[in-house]
Design a protein around this motif. Structure first.
Motif: not given
Lengths: 134, 329
Positions: B41-44, B50-55, B268-271
């Protein structure tokens, strides 16, 4: 611009993924046996009742605190006798009490300390007796 | 209320871990299978964010600048605070990530004699840097459980960290710094009314969760020693994909693991995703070349143009007929 952006982000992501999975790669190329502590020394073999100063659970968890307390009591207060919980008396001495039975430092002390990354400072001051050193 | 709820949440995790430690099945699930789920969960989640931001499209350069832009040769520019090239950006990002440059600019305002007076406020920067730095050292020191033979640099770091040899086992300075930093960050939110007003449940929860990890870790090291042999063989079991249940593990170890697993799965889902997000900040990581280079918005609608050449081609005969001058002849 678009390719330009991924040129920085992709290597960064790869570095992150490789970095956090590093222990997996590292353990794949190194063997990782769990150390076995050896009690096979001449003195212990001759003992009728194979018992340390205190019971095994206490010794494995608290031996560092005990040695630390012994050091302070001997060096600072001159109290050299330790009375165990069951009433037996011992001399507070790493070399003469502990190492007289556990004369295999490398197979006993060091195995566990190296495995767990503990770095006791005993031998900063104490010399390792010749019979233990071998 | 937020504060109370986050306390409750942390205690629920602690209590659950305590209950799990008591049950044989539950404890074997927690130590044998949950680590893999949590790590996945952490890695995924991390890569996904990151990919979402990069897009996200960044058609224009939007750096916030704090220095003179590069312009005419006789005007002194500031290459780091207003980067004109990739090296400036690298310097700027390094300052931001390792030294918290932006936070160093933090100011405070006070009313003195009825006038607002602005001054520098460095405490948040100081404790923030201390907290993050010691957290990094603590995380790196834990590699001693994850690597066998232990990496020499990890042992060196631990030696440096326990340099003063206070007590046995030696007190790590990073542990003390971590607790001091946490205490400041937490008290800041609780004591300052304006901070308490804007603090959310997750703000408190993140701090309390990390505090829970630090406290259980310290207790296991200094007060209720855990059996390091079984801890290490458990962790080595994870990384070699031969998981085992720790032979001798106290409740504290389960609480520690419980907190860490919650933190890792939630991160990954938090601040706390600012761990990866700081690298993706467009106001920091873009070169300020809005003037020296033209940036065209990639999704600009195509504008229909009719150039004079085309116009002349179309109306050539008519123009000639009325005697207008024509360029193409």
């Amino acid at each position: 611009m678009k390719q330009h952006k991924w040129r920085f982000i992709l290597p960064g992501l790869v570095i992150f993924v490789v970095g956090v999975t590093f222990p997996l790669w590292y353990s794949a190329v190194n063997s990782t046996p769990v150390p076995v502590l050896s009690l096979d020394t001449p003195v212990i073999n001759q003992l009728q009742n194979k018992e340390c100063v205190e019971d095994k659970a206490f010794m494995s968890a608290d031996h560092m605190k005990m040695l630390h307390a012994w050091r302070d009591e001997v060096v600072r207060e001159g109290k050299r006798e330790y009375t165990a919980k069951d009433g037996r008396k011992f001399e507070k001495s790493l070399t003469r009490t502990c190492l007289s039975c556990h004369s295999n430092k490398e197979q006993f002390c060091d195995r566990c300390h190296n495995y767990a990354g503990a770095k006791p400072t005993c031998y900063d001051c104490h010399i390792i007796p010749e019979e233990v050193k071998k | 209320m937020n504060l109370l709820l986050s306390f409750v949440a942390v205690f629920v995790i602690a209590f659950l871990s305590w209950a799990i430690a008591a049950g044989t099945t539950a404890s074997s699930v927690l130590t044998m299978y949950v680590p893999y789920i949590v790590f996945a969960v952490f890695l995924g989640g991390f890569v996904y964010r990151i990919v979402k931001w990069a897009k996200a499209p960044v058609p224009f350069r939007i750096p916030t600048t704090c220095g003179q832009q590069k312009g005419l040769p006789w005007i002194k520019n500031n290459p780091v605070e207003n980067p004109a090239g990739p090296w400036g950006v690298i310097g700027r990002m390094a300052e931001e990530i390792f030294l918290f440059r932006s936070l160093f600019r933090n100011t405070d305002v006070k009313m003195i004699d009825g006038r607002p007076v602005y001054g520098s406020a460095k405490w948040l920067w100081f404790f923030g840097l201390m907290f993050h730095g010691s957290l990094l050292v603590v995380a790196l020191r834990h590699l001693r459980f994850f690597t066998e033979p232990i990496l020499p640099c990890v042992n060196f770091l631990a030696g440096l960290d326990g340099f003063f040899e206070i007590g046995a086992p030696a007190l790590y300075l990073s542990d003390a710094a971590l607790l001091a930093g946490l205490t400041y960050l937490f008290l800041r939110r609780v004591v300052l009314p304006q901070m308490r007003y804007i603090s959310l449940l997750t703000d408190y929860f993140a701090l309390l969760l990390i505090a829970g990890i630090a406290v259980t870790g310290l207790l296991m090291r200094h007060f209720f020693p855990v059996d390091l042999l079984s801890v290490k063989s458990t962790v080595i079991g994870w990384v070699t994909f031969t998981p085992v249940v720790p032979e001798q593990a106290g409740v504290l170890l389960y609480m520690h693991l419980g907190f860490v697993f919650v933190l890792m799965a939630w991160l990954p889902w938090s601040k706390l995703m600012h761990l990866g997000g700081i690298f993706m900040s467009p106001t920091r990581n873009l070169i300020n070349n809005n003037r020296s280079q033209r940036h065209i918005n990639p999704w600009n609608a195509p504008v229909k143009v009719h150039t004079y050449e085309e116009y002349e081609d179309e109306f050539c005969d008519k123009m000639k007929a009325v005697g207008l001058p024509v360029e193409k002849e």
